[in-house]
Design a protein around this motif. Sequence first.
Motif, PDB file in Angstrom:
ATOM      1  N   ALA A 141       0.823  -1.210   0.000  1.00  0.00           N
ATOM      2  CA  ALA A 141       0.000   0.000   0.000  1.00  0.00           C
ATOM      3  C   ALA A 141       0.856   1.258   0.000  1.00  0.00           C
ATOM      4  N   VAL A 196       1.389   2.886  -3.371  1.00  0.00           N
ATOM      5  CA  VAL A 196       0.207   3.329  -4.111  1.00  0.00           C
ATOM      6  C   VAL A 196      -0.071   4.794  -3.805  1.00  0.00           C
ATOM      7  N   VAL A 234      -5.516   0.821   1.511  1.00  0.00           N
ATOM      8  CA  VAL A 234      -5.733  -0.036   0.347  1.00  0.00           C
ATOM      9  C   VAL A 234      -6.202  -1.393   0.860  1.00  0.00           C
ATOM     10  N   TYR A 265      -8.134  -4.686  -5.876  1.00  0.00           N
ATOM     11  CA  TYR A 265      -7.949  -3.913  -4.649  1.00  0.00           C
ATOM     12  C   TYR A 265      -8.855  -2.688  -4.726  1.00  0.00           C
ATOM     13  N   ALA A 282      -8.872   1.403  -3.112  1.00  0.00           N
ATOM     14  CA  ALA A 282      -8.208   2.430  -2.321  1.00  0.00           C
ATOM     15  C   ALA A 282      -9.258   3.387  -1.778  1.00  0.00           C
ATOM     16  N   HIS A 323       1.332   3.050  -9.015  1.00  0.00           N
ATOM     17  CA  HIS A 323       1.838   1.936  -8.209  1.00  0.00           C
ATOM     18  C   HIS A 323       3.293   1.695  -8.582  1.00  0.00           C
TER      19      HIS A 323
END
Length: 248
Positions: free
Chosen positions: A172, A175, A203, A211, A213, A235
């Motif tokens: 995470a 991200v 996330v 996934y 967010a 990412h």
Amino acid sequence: MFMQALATCGRLRLTDPDPNWVMEKMPMPRAMGDMLLLPNGNVVIINGVGAGTAGWERGREPVLTPVIFRPSETVNRFSVMAPAARPRLYHSSAVLLKDGRVLVGGSNPHVFYNFTGVEYPTDLSLEAFSPPYLAPEFNPVRPTIRYVTNNNVLGFRVFCYVTFSVADFVSASDVSIRIMAPSFTTHSFGQNQRMVVLKLRGVTYLGGEAYYATVVGPSTAEIAPAGYYMLFVVHKGVPSSGWWVQVM
């Protein structure tokens, strides 16, 4: 007589209490260049000339090689890219596309359109520059946006959920969710450029390669004026394709 362009490039942090210019040196001299923010936070410097200045018939030595500037780095901040085939001088333009490429077009250093009998003819063609993050080697970590809640509307300080997939998820902390205002570029000014990194609350893994967010919309209209933006999931420094959202 055409004077050599300068290789200096200045940056200024407007939010500092006492802002001062910090000067950088580009890999090559350039005038009339276009600078565009990229979704991963880097800047592409493209188009322009190595001698002369802006204006009718006042530029020479086209600079064909784009340069990537990485503001987050402390050393080796510039990288020289593969050269383009067409000179882009006065009245050239560059805009960021939703897929992460940069659309480059135009060049007319003459008072009127002039396609023949001159050193640098009027050029109305379009090309696309692909930044390094679009290389196939980054496909495993490249996210794909699947869904944005609230009917693609980002409210000020309102929670929003962005669902995305990625084959090789790292963590995470790798991200970030960014929105970018669509710009329009003319005479070396990329007007309306704005990138806002949204506050990431977490996330969550959904299964498979999916996934979501949790992010918070922009805090104020001064940070992100109401309007349409391209939203990107980044990412490991590799952005997704953009997703149109509306801030309101």
